[in-house]
Scaffold this motif. Sequence first.
Motif, PDB file in Angstrom:
ATOM      1  N   ARG A  51      19.662 -10.544  30.044  1.00  0.00           N
ATOM      2  CA  ARG A  51      18.354 -10.642  29.380  1.00  0.00           C
ATOM      3  C   ARG A  51      18.432 -10.271  27.906  1.00  0.00           C
ATOM      4  O   ARG A  51      17.512 -10.576  27.153  1.00  0.00           O
ATOM      5  CB  ARG A  51      17.332  -9.788  30.124  1.00  0.00           C
ATOM      6  CG  ARG A  51      17.018 -10.338  31.523  1.00  0.00           C
ATOM      7  CD  ARG A  51      16.006  -9.497  32.245  1.00  0.00           C
ATOM      8  NE  ARG A  51      14.686  -9.670  31.656  1.00  0.00           N
ATOM      9  CZ  ARG A  51      13.710  -8.771  31.761  1.00  0.00           C
ATOM     10  NH1 ARG A  51      13.927  -7.647  32.408  1.00  0.00           N
ATOM     11  NH2 ARG A  51      12.547  -9.015  31.218  1.00  0.00           N
ATOM     12  N   VAL A  52      19.498  -9.594  27.487  1.00  0.00           N
ATOM     13  CA  VAL A  52      19.645  -9.312  26.050  1.00  0.00           C
ATOM     14  C   VAL A  52      20.814 -10.097  25.450  1.00  0.00           C
ATOM     15  O   VAL A  52      21.329  -9.739  24.388  1.00  0.00           O
ATOM     16  CB  VAL A  52      19.805  -7.798  25.771  1.00  0.00           C
ATOM     17  CG1 VAL A  52      18.508  -7.069  26.084  1.00  0.00           C
ATOM     18  CG2 VAL A  52      20.977  -7.197  26.533  1.00  0.00           C
ATOM     19  N   ASN A  53      21.226 -11.155  26.120  1.00  0.00           N
ATOM     20  CA  ASN A  53      22.220 -12.062  25.542  1.00  0.00           C
ATOM     21  C   ASN A  53      21.668 -12.631  24.233  1.00  0.00           C
ATOM     22  O   ASN A  53      20.456 -12.834  24.112  1.00  0.00           O
ATOM     23  CB  ASN A  53      22.507 -13.215  26.506  1.00  0.00           C
ATOM     24  CG  ASN A  53      23.725 -14.003  26.114  1.00  0.00           C
ATOM     25  OD1 ASN A  53      24.811 -13.447  25.989  1.00  0.00           O
ATOM     26  ND2 ASN A  53      23.567 -15.296  25.907  1.00  0.00           N
ATOM     27  N   HIS A  54      22.525 -12.873  23.262  1.00  0.00           N
ATOM     28  CA  HIS A  54      21.976 -13.271  21.958  1.00  0.00           C
ATOM     29  C   HIS A  54      21.401 -14.678  21.984  1.00  0.00           C
ATOM     30  O   HIS A  54      20.605 -15.030  21.113  1.00  0.00           O
ATOM     31  CB  HIS A  54      23.013 -13.078  20.858  1.00  0.00           C
ATOM     32  CG  HIS A  54      23.848 -14.284  20.544  1.00  0.00           C
ATOM     33  ND1 HIS A  54      24.938 -14.636  21.276  1.00  0.00           N
ATOM     34  CD2 HIS A  54      23.743 -15.197  19.556  1.00  0.00           C
ATOM     35  CE1 HIS A  54      25.478 -15.718  20.742  1.00  0.00           C
ATOM     36  NE2 HIS A  54      24.780 -16.090  19.696  1.00  0.00           N
ATOM     37  N   VAL A  55      21.781 -15.450  22.966  1.00  0.00           N
ATOM     38  CA  VAL A  55      21.138 -16.739  23.202  1.00  0.00           C
ATOM     39  C   VAL A  55      20.359 -16.608  24.506  1.00  0.00           C
ATOM     40  O   VAL A  55      20.878 -16.068  25.486  1.00  0.00           O
ATOM     41  CB  VAL A  55      22.200 -17.849  23.327  1.00  0.00           C
ATOM     42  CG1 VAL A  55      21.636 -19.080  24.000  1.00  0.00           C
ATOM     43  CG2 VAL A  55      22.766 -18.189  21.951  1.00  0.00           C
ATOM     44  N   LEU A  56      19.135 -17.068  24.489  1.00  0.00           N
ATOM     45  CA  LEU A  56      18.319 -16.947  25.691  1.00  0.00           C
ATOM     46  C   LEU A  56      18.971 -17.710  26.844  1.00  0.00           C
ATOM     47  O   LEU A  56      19.332 -18.878  26.691  1.00  0.00           O
ATOM     48  CB  LEU A  56      16.924 -17.505  25.407  1.00  0.00           C
ATOM     49  CG  LEU A  56      15.914 -17.389  26.544  1.00  0.00           C
ATOM     50  CD1 LEU A  56      15.633 -15.927  26.859  1.00  0.00           C
ATOM     51  CD2 LEU A  56      14.627 -18.112  26.177  1.00  0.00           C
ATOM     52  N   ARG A 114      20.137  -7.172  33.604  1.00  0.00           N
ATOM     53  CA  ARG A 114      19.734  -6.506  32.370  1.00  0.00           C
ATOM     54  C   ARG A 114      20.565  -6.972  31.176  1.00  0.00           C
ATOM     55  O   ARG A 114      20.058  -7.098  30.071  1.00  0.00           O
ATOM     56  CB  ARG A 114      19.916  -4.987  32.506  1.00  0.00           C
ATOM     57  CG  ARG A 114      19.008  -4.294  33.478  1.00  0.00           C
ATOM     58  CD  ARG A 114      19.339  -2.818  33.551  1.00  0.00           C
ATOM     59  NE  ARG A 114      19.190  -2.170  32.262  1.00  0.00           N
ATOM     60  CZ  ARG A 114      18.059  -1.675  31.799  1.00  0.00           C
ATOM     61  NH1 ARG A 114      16.964  -1.740  32.529  1.00  0.00           N
ATOM     62  NH2 ARG A 114      18.016  -1.086  30.624  1.00  0.00           N
ATOM     63  N   LEU A 149      20.805  -6.752  19.199  1.00  0.00           N
ATOM     64  CA  LEU A 149      20.515  -5.340  18.961  1.00  0.00           C
ATOM     65  C   LEU A 149      21.490  -4.698  17.970  1.00  0.00           C
ATOM     66  O   LEU A 149      21.364  -3.511  17.672  1.00  0.00           O
ATOM     67  CB  LEU A 149      20.569  -4.580  20.303  1.00  0.00           C
ATOM     68  CG  LEU A 149      19.622  -5.116  21.380  1.00  0.00           C
ATOM     69  CD1 LEU A 149      19.911  -4.474  22.725  1.00  0.00           C
ATOM     70  CD2 LEU A 149      18.183  -4.870  20.986  1.00  0.00           C
ATOM     71  N   ARG A 151      18.333 -19.465  30.013  1.00  0.00           N
ATOM     72  CA  ARG A 151      17.206 -20.023  30.756  1.00  0.00           C
ATOM     73  C   ARG A 151      17.652 -20.518  32.132  1.00  0.00           C
ATOM     74  O   ARG A 151      18.860 -20.598  32.414  1.00  0.00           O
ATOM     75  CB  ARG A 151      16.557 -21.138  29.937  1.00  0.00           C
ATOM     76  CG  ARG A 151      16.216 -20.643  28.529  1.00  0.00           C
ATOM     77  CD  ARG A 151      15.407 -21.599  27.738  1.00  0.00           C
ATOM     78  NE  ARG A 151      14.070 -21.752  28.305  1.00  0.00           N
ATOM     79  CZ  ARG A 151      13.041 -22.232  27.641  1.00  0.00           C
ATOM     80  NH1 ARG A 151      13.183 -22.620  26.400  1.00  0.00           N
ATOM     81  NH2 ARG A 151      11.862 -22.362  28.216  1.00  0.00           N
ATOM     82  N   ALA A 152      16.687 -20.820  32.955  1.00  0.00           N
ATOM     83  CA  ALA A 152      16.981 -21.159  34.346  1.00  0.00           C
ATOM     84  C   ALA A 152      17.974 -22.318  34.457  1.00  0.00           C
ATOM     85  O   ALA A 152      18.802 -22.351  35.364  1.00  0.00           O
ATOM     86  CB  ALA A 152      15.684 -21.495  35.089  1.00  0.00           C
ATOM     87  N   LYS A 198      24.865 -18.619  15.348  1.00  0.00           N
ATOM     88  CA  LYS A 198      25.021 -17.231  14.900  1.00  0.00           C
ATOM     89  C   LYS A 198      26.473 -16.761  14.923  1.00  0.00           C
ATOM     90  O   LYS A 198      26.909 -16.061  14.011  1.00  0.00           O
ATOM     91  CB  LYS A 198      24.164 -16.300  15.762  1.00  0.00           C
ATOM     92  CG  LYS A 198      22.704 -16.303  15.376  1.00  0.00           C
ATOM     93  CD  LYS A 198      21.907 -15.320  16.207  1.00  0.00           C
ATOM     94  CE  LYS A 198      20.434 -15.414  15.841  1.00  0.00           C
ATOM     95  NZ  LYS A 198      19.598 -14.658  16.769  1.00  0.00           N
ATOM     96  N   HIS A 254      24.199 -23.272  21.608  1.00  0.00           N
ATOM     97  CA  HIS A 254      22.763 -23.066  21.429  1.00  0.00           C
ATOM     98  C   HIS A 254      22.409 -22.401  20.105  1.00  0.00           C
ATOM     99  O   HIS A 254      21.234 -22.394  19.736  1.00  0.00           O
ATOM    100  CB  HIS A 254      22.203 -22.205  22.569  1.00  0.00           C
ATOM    101  CG  HIS A 254      22.051 -22.940  23.865  1.00  0.00           C
ATOM    102  ND1 HIS A 254      23.101 -23.273  24.674  1.00  0.00           N
ATOM    103  CD2 HIS A 254      20.944 -23.412  24.488  1.00  0.00           C
ATOM    104  CE1 HIS A 254      22.664 -23.924  25.730  1.00  0.00           C
ATOM    105  NE2 HIS A 254      21.360 -24.019  25.643  1.00  0.00           N
ATOM    106  N   ALA A 298      20.727 -14.414  36.050  1.00  0.00           N
ATOM    107  CA  ALA A 298      19.757 -14.658  34.980  1.00  0.00           C
ATOM    108  C   ALA A 298      18.843 -13.452  34.754  1.00  0.00           C
ATOM    109  O   ALA A 298      18.354 -13.239  33.653  1.00  0.00           O
ATOM    110  CB  ALA A 298      18.920 -15.900  35.309  1.00  0.00           C
ATOM    111  N   ARG A 299      18.630 -12.683  35.810  1.00  0.00           N
ATOM    112  CA  ARG A 299      17.734 -11.525  35.702  1.00  0.00           C
ATOM    113  C   ARG A 299      18.476 -10.241  35.355  1.00  0.00           C
ATOM    114  O   ARG A 299      17.839  -9.211  35.144  1.00  0.00           O
ATOM    115  CB  ARG A 299      17.023 -11.291  37.048  1.00  0.00           C
ATOM    116  CG  ARG A 299      15.995 -12.333  37.383  1.00  0.00           C
ATOM    117  CD  ARG A 299      15.620 -12.250  38.882  1.00  0.00           C
ATOM    118  NE  ARG A 299      14.713 -13.338  39.204  1.00  0.00           N
ATOM    119  CZ  ARG A 299      13.434 -13.181  39.487  1.00  0.00           C
ATOM    120  NH1 ARG A 299      12.923 -11.976  39.511  1.00  0.00           N
ATOM    121  NH2 ARG A 299      12.675 -14.214  39.761  1.00  0.00           N
TER     122      ARG A 299
END
Lengths: 87, 312
Positions: free
Chosen positions: B288-293, B285, B150, B295-296, B239, B236, B282-283
């Motif tokens: 969820r906007v971490n620059h690397v996704l 907020r 962002l 995942r579980a 960037k 991952h 993982a859920r």
Amino acid sequence: MDATHLTDNHIKLKDLLLDVLLLTESEFSFALKRAECETWDSLAVVAIAAGVEEVFGYHFHPEEATSLASVADIIRILQSKGISFEA
Amino acid sequence: MQQRWNVAQLQQQPLGRAAVLCSPRMAAAVRAALPDLTQHHAVAELGSDLQALVAVGGGTLLDAAKLWRVQQSPATKLIAVPTLWGSGAEASPVAVQSTPAGKEIAMGPEYVPDVRVVWPELGETVPESVARHACGDTWSHVLEAFVSPLASQETRKACAELMTRMLCAPLHFAPEWFDLSAEACGLQAASGVGLVHGFAHQLEAPLVAAFPAQGWGHARLCAVFLLPVMRFNQSHSPKLDNYAAQFGLDLPAVWAVLEQLFEPEAFAAAMQVATARWPAIARDRCTRVNHVLVRADALGFFAGFGERQEGA
């Protein structure tokens, strides 16, 4: 969508969206629309963009990411960028 | 726009009908500097007719004052005096409230105090470990802002410039940390945070409950998880390296700071709790906007991180 017609990219996209949208297998379909999915919120828009870039190498422009209204939209845009979802 | 005062400016300002909110620990120092202001130690004691409130404390107290002002007395001029750097509460549009259900986050320009006062002497007696964690909190804000999806290019450039200055600051008390922290918070507010804060938000309450005498808090969690999360991100995505090169950031020097902030035993203890809390992390907020996704299956990276660090 019939499982026999799923390409590798379909499966990658599905796995990505299960994680991003916090869905179970039974809650997901390729016909899913943002309006029908409570977890497809503004945070998910960011996560989808990050995930698509990682998995498919395509960077959504912010306007593209916020305009996504369905899984079909994601596939359509990726296909337009040369990422195949054809068997 | 928020004003910045020093203590002399605070003492010279006509505040009108005003009071001070501070902890009992600060009472003597505050009375010496502001002898004419009535002191209160809880927001419940505050009247709603105050023209100005001087809030002197750490992030928790400052956030309580911010929430009180928005909810009870919007016309009150809020003057925030941090006694510790790191949270940036004195400068941020965010107010965090701890509830039995977890942390509730309120956000908006109305939560930014009208004035922040730099009174560095209040931080001189802070224990070394607390000061170190506060430095880690500041680093977590600026680093997560730097890589945030962002963030604008302008924000990234400002983050890089700030980090270059922060590399000259020691990881203990130094007066400049108060301004560095406020600036980091402003940049984080302009972009976002990420997984470091996801871990911090979800683990603070259970760790404090499980290990009440071990000094767990938001700042320590940010300091301890900063290295593992940034290594996860780097594994991952290129960037961080790309942005560092683009904006002239000395990334090896930054990694050296993160290594100093990392506490292997504390991380191992926290991961015991994190494993059970992973779905909530993982859920979160911020996650969820971490620059690397995230995942579980990302938990596996962190579960093995401590051992890999030892072997490195």
